[in-house]
Design a protein around this motif. Sequence first.
Motif, PDB file in Angstrom:
ATOM      1  N   GLY A  97       9.525  49.615  41.777  1.00  0.00           N
ATOM      2  CA  GLY A  97       8.702  50.533  42.550  1.00  0.00           C
ATOM      3  C   GLY A  97       9.380  51.826  42.977  1.00  0.00           C
ATOM      4  N   ASN A  98      10.669  52.020  42.579  1.00  0.00           N
ATOM      5  CA  ASN A  98      11.397  53.247  42.945  1.00  0.00           C
ATOM      6  C   ASN A  98      11.404  53.463  44.458  1.00  0.00           C
ATOM      7  OD1 ASN A  98      12.922  55.539  42.212  1.00  0.00           O
ATOM      8  ND2 ASN A  98      11.126  56.862  42.379  1.00  0.00           N
ATOM      9  N   VAL A  99      11.593  52.391  45.204  1.00  0.00           N
ATOM     10  CA  VAL A  99      11.595  52.469  46.667  1.00  0.00           C
ATOM     11  C   VAL A  99      12.914  53.060  47.157  1.00  0.00           C
ATOM     12  CG1 VAL A  99      11.471  51.154  48.813  1.00  0.00           C
ATOM     13  CG2 VAL A  99      10.074  50.474  46.835  1.00  0.00           C
ATOM     14  N   PHE A 100      12.828  54.073  48.020  1.00  0.00           N
ATOM     15  CA  PHE A 100      14.046  54.623  48.615  1.00  0.00           C
ATOM     16  C   PHE A 100      13.745  55.150  50.003  1.00  0.00           C
ATOM     17  CE2 PHE A 100      17.164  57.839  49.679  1.00  0.00           C
ATOM     18  CZ  PHE A 100      18.344  57.186  49.377  1.00  0.00           C
ATOM     19  N   VAL A 101      14.418  54.585  50.978  1.00  0.00           N
ATOM     20  CA  VAL A 101      14.373  55.056  52.362  1.00  0.00           C
ATOM     21  C   VAL A 101      15.812  55.308  52.769  1.00  0.00           C
ATOM     22  CG1 VAL A 101      13.734  54.536  54.732  1.00  0.00           C
ATOM     23  CG2 VAL A 101      12.304  53.708  52.851  1.00  0.00           C
ATOM     24  N   TYR A 102      16.092  56.510  53.255  1.00  0.00           N
ATOM     25  CA  TYR A 102      17.474  56.847  53.578  1.00  0.00           C
ATOM     26  C   TYR A 102      18.053  55.839  54.578  1.00  0.00           C
ATOM     27  CZ  TYR A 102      21.524  59.841  54.255  1.00  0.00           C
ATOM     28  OH  TYR A 102      22.801  60.334  54.275  1.00  0.00           O
ATOM     29  N   GLY A 103      19.122  55.183  54.160  1.00  0.00           N
ATOM     30  CA  GLY A 103      19.761  54.184  55.003  1.00  0.00           C
ATOM     31  C   GLY A 103      19.075  52.833  54.985  1.00  0.00           C
ATOM     32  N   GLY A 104      18.035  52.683  54.151  1.00  0.00           N
ATOM     33  CA  GLY A 104      17.299  51.423  54.093  1.00  0.00           C
ATOM     34  C   GLY A 104      18.069  50.338  53.367  1.00  0.00           C
ATOM     35  N   LEU A 105      17.681  49.096  53.625  1.00  0.00           N
ATOM     36  CA  LEU A 105      18.360  47.953  53.018  1.00  0.00           C
ATOM     37  C   LEU A 105      17.589  47.369  51.844  1.00  0.00           C
ATOM     38  CD1 LEU A 105      19.489  46.083  56.277  1.00  0.00           C
ATOM     39  CD2 LEU A 105      20.847  47.635  54.834  1.00  0.00           C
TER      40      LEU A 105
END
Length: 225
Positions: A170-178
Amino acid sequence: MVSLFGDLDWGIVAEITLRSLKVSGLAAILASTIGIPVGVLLSLYNFTGREFLKSIFNTLLGIPTVVMGLFLYLLLAPKGPFGFLGLLYTEMGISLGQMFLVLPIVVSITATSIEQVSEEIYELALTLGASRAQAVVKVLSEALPGIVLSSIAAFNRAVAELGIALMIGGNVFVYGGLANTRVLTTAIQMHVARGEIDVAIVLGLILLSVVFAISWIMNLVKKWL
C-alpha cells in the motif's frame, strides 16, 4: 542534480532502502528454504506428477507481478479467506507475497543446476562405492554455485518488483511511523506519478546500486564455494 541531492531527506531514503532490503531479503530466504528442497526433489527423484509439477513452476516464472498481487490481495483482504491474519499493508505481507513470486525461480534454477551435473556425477559416485545418500550430497556440492545463483536471482526479482509491494504493502508512509511499508519501487512509482522525475531517478539509481552490489557480493561467495 546537485540541488536535488541537497533537497532529499537522506534519512527517509535510508529507511526506505533498508526496508526494501529487509522485506525482499526475507522473501528470498523463505523462497530458498522452500524452493531448494523442492528443486532437489524434482531433479533427483522420479515420482508420479513430477513433470507436471515442473511445468507448473516453469509456467509461473513469467507470471505478471500485478496478477500475483491481485490474487494475494483477494486472499489477504479483510473479507478474504486469510484476512484474519492481518497481513495486508504490512512488511510481512510484502515478504510473503514476494516469496510466492520468486519461489518458481528458486525451484527452476535449482532443478536445472542439479540436472546438469546429476547424471554423470551421481553414477560416477555410485561406481566409486558411494552410497545413494553420499552420491546425492556429491551432486548437491557440484551444483552449489547454481543453487546460490537461484537465491541471487530470487532477491533481485523481489527487490525490483512493484505490483505486490504496491497492492499488498500500500506504499504506507508516516514520518516516524512504525507500520510504514514504502519501499524503493513504490517510492519511485509515487514520485513519477507526482511528476518528480528527478527524485525518481535518484531512487532508481539507488535501487540499481543495491541490485548490483548484492549480485557482486553473492557472485564472490559463489566463486569461493
